[in-house]
Design a protein around this motif. Structure first.
Motif, mmCIF file in Angstrom:
data_model
loop_
_atom_site.group_PDB
_atom_site.id
_atom_site.type_symbol
_atom_site.label_atom_id
_atom_site.label_comp_id
_atom_site.label_asym_id
_atom_site.label_seq_id
_atom_site.Cartn_x
_atom_site.Cartn_y
_atom_site.Cartn_z
ATOM 1 N N TYR A 167 68.862 24.847 35.617
ATOM 2 C CA TYR A 167 69.396 25.358 34.342
ATOM 3 C C TYR A 167 69.341 24.272 33.273
ATOM 4 N N LEU A 168 69.767 23.062 33.607
ATOM 5 C CA LEU A 168 69.727 21.960 32.640
ATOM 6 C C LEU A 168 68.297 21.624 32.246
ATOM 7 N N THR A 172 66.780 21.902 28.485
ATOM 8 C CA THR A 172 66.129 20.727 27.896
ATOM 9 C C THR A 172 64.728 21.068 27.419
ATOM 10 N N PHE A 177 69.226 21.499 24.619
ATOM 11 C CA PHE A 177 70.192 20.636 25.296
ATOM 12 C C PHE A 177 69.656 19.214 25.393
ATOM 13 N N TYR A 188 76.785 26.514 26.068
ATOM 14 C CA TYR A 188 75.768 26.315 27.103
ATOM 15 C C TYR A 188 76.329 26.597 28.493
ATOM 16 N N TYR A 192 74.908 29.662 31.341
ATOM 17 C CA TYR A 192 74.647 29.468 32.769
ATOM 18 C C TYR A 192 75.052 30.700 33.582
#
Length: 194
Positions: A167-168, A172, A177, A188, A192
């Protein structure tokens, strides 16, 4: 001191009840089909050595006792050989089937995970011979993610951490992010769970 079954084919029923052990006790099963043998109140794990080779144990019934876990040896093989690993996989799979047939799921899963461990080791030893890395990859991920099916906590943790990392990475790569000029926005976290 010794209980040896070599080249035996049990077609009827064979009963073992309350077997106890002495020092240096050995229980050996080689080239044998135990058929519908019953072990009642027999602690086979208490034997100093449980020796096995090329035998059929899938119809065995165990009640009030144990099957071996750490005292297993394969007759005529050392622990580094491919055949030793093949025999361990065979034995542990059969123990798993014995407990599964009796409805003891925990013990069945425990033996199944040990069997998967030895299968993974067997495939590693076979490298450059009969198997390649593609055969070993599922075992690697199975060990990493849930310890061959024996750890629910590890599986849950693996799912959470893997999804969070992915997810991160997705945030990105979309520019939403971890940009130097951006402040962290709690929205954010909500994304998720969407």
């Amino acid at each position: 001191k010794k209980c040896l079954m070599e080249n035996v084919d049990v077609t009827g029923k064979l009963f073992f009840r309350g077997i106890t052990t002495m020092d240096n006790a050995i229980f050996r099963i080689t080239s044998t089909s135990l058929g519908k043998t019953e072990f009642i109140d027999c602690d086979l794990n208490s034997f100093d050595k449980f020796e096995f080779r090329s035998s059929r144990l899938t119809e065995v019934f165990v009640s009030g006792g144990t099957l071996p876990k750490n005292n297993i040896s394969i007759v005529g093989e050392n622990e580094e050989s491919l055949e030793w690993h093949n025999q361990m996989v065979s034995l542990l799979n059969q123990f798993s089937i014995v407990f599964n047939n009796q409805g003891h799921i925990y013990q069945s899963v425990d033996y199944r995970s040990k069997s998967a461990f030895y299968m993974h080791e067997l495939l590693k030893k076979r490298k450059n011979k009969e198997s390649n890395w593609v055969d070993r990859v599922p075992f690697f991920w199975n060990k990493l993610s849930n310890n061959y099916g024996s750890s629910w906590a590890r599986a849950f943790s693996f799912i959470i951490w893997t999804s969070l990392i992915l997810y991160l990475l997705a945030l990105t790569t979309t520019g939403n992010f971890l940009q130097p000029s951006m402040d962290f926005d709690s929205i954010y976290i909500g994304y998720y769970f969407d």
